[in-house]
Design a protein around this motif. Structure first.
Motif, PDB file in Angstrom:
ATOM      1  N   UNK A 286       0.920  -1.118   0.080  1.00 32.66           N
ATOM      2  CA  UNK A 286      -0.015   0.147  -0.020  1.00 32.66           C
ATOM      3  C   UNK A 286       0.865   1.316  -0.005  1.00 32.66           C
ATOM      4  N   UNK A 287       2.184   1.052   0.066  1.00 35.34           N
ATOM      5  CA  UNK A 287       2.872   2.328   0.097  1.00 35.34           C
ATOM      6  C   UNK A 287       2.931   3.044   1.180  1.00 35.34           C
ATOM      7  N   UNK A 288       2.711   2.575   2.557  1.00 35.36           N
ATOM      8  CA  UNK A 288       2.247   3.173   3.714  1.00 35.36           C
ATOM      9  C   UNK A 288       3.391   2.945   4.922  1.00 35.36           C
ATOM     10  N   UNK A 289       3.525   4.271   5.298  1.00 38.39           N
ATOM     11  CA  UNK A 289       4.297   4.200   6.684  1.00 38.39           C
ATOM     12  C   UNK A 289       3.332   4.297   7.797  1.00 38.39           C
ATOM     13  N   UNK A 290       3.669   3.591   9.185  1.00 44.12           N
ATOM     14  CA  UNK A 290       2.843   3.606  10.232  1.00 44.12           C
ATOM     15  C   UNK A 290       3.497   4.058  11.358  1.00 44.12           C
ATOM     16  N   UNK A 291       2.863   4.633  12.250  1.00 45.00           N
ATOM     17  CA  UNK A 291       3.017   4.859  13.732  1.00 45.00           C
ATOM     18  C   UNK A 291       2.152   4.312  14.552  1.00 45.00           C
ATOM     19  N   UNK A 292       2.306   3.173  15.246  1.00 46.15           N
ATOM     20  CA  UNK A 292       1.260   2.877  16.158  1.00 46.15           C
ATOM     21  C   UNK A 292       1.571   3.395  17.482  1.00 46.15           C
ATOM     22  N   UNK A 293       0.944   4.161  18.042  1.00 43.40           N
ATOM     23  CA  UNK A 293       1.176   4.846  19.497  1.00 43.40           C
ATOM     24  C   UNK A 293       0.222   4.174  20.643  1.00 43.40           C
ATOM     25  N   UNK A 294       0.832   3.527  21.691  1.00 39.66           N
ATOM     26  CA  UNK A 294       0.122   2.880  22.879  1.00 39.66           C
ATOM     27  C   UNK A 294       0.450   3.582  24.085  1.00 39.66           C
ATOM     28  N   UNK A 295      -0.179   3.431  25.295  1.00 42.27           N
ATOM     29  CA  UNK A 295      -0.199   3.890  26.477  1.00 42.27           C
ATOM     30  C   UNK A 295       0.390   5.373  26.384  1.00 42.27           C
ATOM     31  N   UNK A 296      -0.325   6.258  25.734  1.00 40.70           N
ATOM     32  CA  UNK A 296      -0.178   7.617  25.415  1.00 40.70           C
ATOM     33  C   UNK A 296      -0.059   8.293  26.860  1.00 40.70           C
ATOM     34  N   UNK A 297       0.816   9.218  26.682  1.00 35.16           N
ATOM     35  CA  UNK A 297       0.790  10.249  27.745  1.00 35.16           C
ATOM     36  C   UNK A 297       0.774  11.769  27.513  1.00 35.16           C
ATOM     37  N   UNK A 298       0.354  12.700  28.406  1.00 32.84           N
ATOM     38  CA  UNK A 298       0.194  13.618  28.053  1.00 32.84           C
ATOM     39  C   UNK A 298       1.295  14.710  27.321  1.00 32.84           C
ATOM     40  N   UNK A 299       2.374  14.027  27.665  1.00 35.40           N
ATOM     41  CA  UNK A 299       3.759  14.401  27.089  1.00 35.40           C
ATOM     42  C   UNK A 299       3.781  14.269  25.624  1.00 35.40           C
ATOM     43  N   UNK A 300       2.950  13.281  25.198  1.00 33.74           N
ATOM     44  CA  UNK A 300       3.072  12.884  23.780  1.00 33.74           C
ATOM     45  C   UNK A 300       2.301  13.864  23.027  1.00 33.74           C
ATOM     46  N   UNK A 301       1.687  14.637  23.515  1.00 28.76           N
ATOM     47  CA  UNK A 301       1.004  15.697  22.764  1.00 28.76           C
ATOM     48  C   UNK A 301       1.883  16.593  22.057  1.00 28.76           C
ATOM     49  N   UNK A 302       1.721  16.650  20.507  1.00 27.42           N
ATOM     50  CA  UNK A 302       2.738  17.392  19.656  1.00 27.42           C
ATOM     51  C   UNK A 302       2.066  17.240  18.280  1.00 27.42           C
ATOM     52  N   UNK A 303       2.755  17.897  17.327  1.00 25.63           N
ATOM     53  CA  UNK A 303       2.360  17.828  15.669  1.00 25.63           C
ATOM     54  C   UNK A 303       3.411  16.855  15.422  1.00 25.63           C
ATOM     55  N   UNK A 304       2.856  15.696  14.859  1.00 23.89           N
ATOM     56  CA  UNK A 304       3.758  14.599  14.254  1.00 23.89           C
ATOM     57  C   UNK A 304       3.979  14.774  12.934  1.00 23.89           C
TER      58      UNK A 304
END
Length: 119
Positions: A76-94
């Motif tokens: 599919x020509x895709x790149x993924x980022x699976x994010x788990x156990x998210x924390x408030x400090x993960x808030x950002x523009x990715x």
């Protein structure tokens, strides 16, 4: 031309999960390196995950190691980022990005997507 188009992101409560996607066009997986970076308000952009599309080696920043997973879908020509156990400090523009021949600097960037984690 090389294009990276991101999707996914949004708002989630702490402890939750999200998946970011990045559709790539204009080059073929196999000779490029790809990665995800993020920029939180008032902070510099930080690379958090990378993958070599040739040998599939991955690396992660200590801040996300064990919680985030970078992966590719060659069909599919895709790149993924699976994010788990998210924390408030993960808030950002990715941002997703690519370095076509794994040169030290990324050559092309996605448009960015906001991830907000509420505690």
């Amino acid at each position: 031309q090389v294009h990276l188009v991101q999707s996914g992101g949004g708002s989630v409560q702490a402890g939750g999960s999200l998946r970011l996607s990045c559709f790539v066009s204009g080059f073929t997986f196999g000779s490029a390196c790809m990665g995800w970076s993020r920029q939180a308000p008032g902070k510099e952009r930080e690379e958090i995950a990378s993958i070599n599309t040739g040998d599939h080696n991955t690396s992660y920043a200590d801040s996300v190691k064990g919680r985030f997973t970078i992966s590719l879908d060659f069909v599919e020509n895709m790149l993924y980022l699976q994010m788990a156990s998210l924390k408030s400090e993960d808030t950002a523009v990715y941002y997703c990005a690519t370095s076509l021949f794994c040169t030290p600097e990324y050559n092309y960037w996605g448009q960015g997507t906001q991830v907000t984690v509420s505690s």
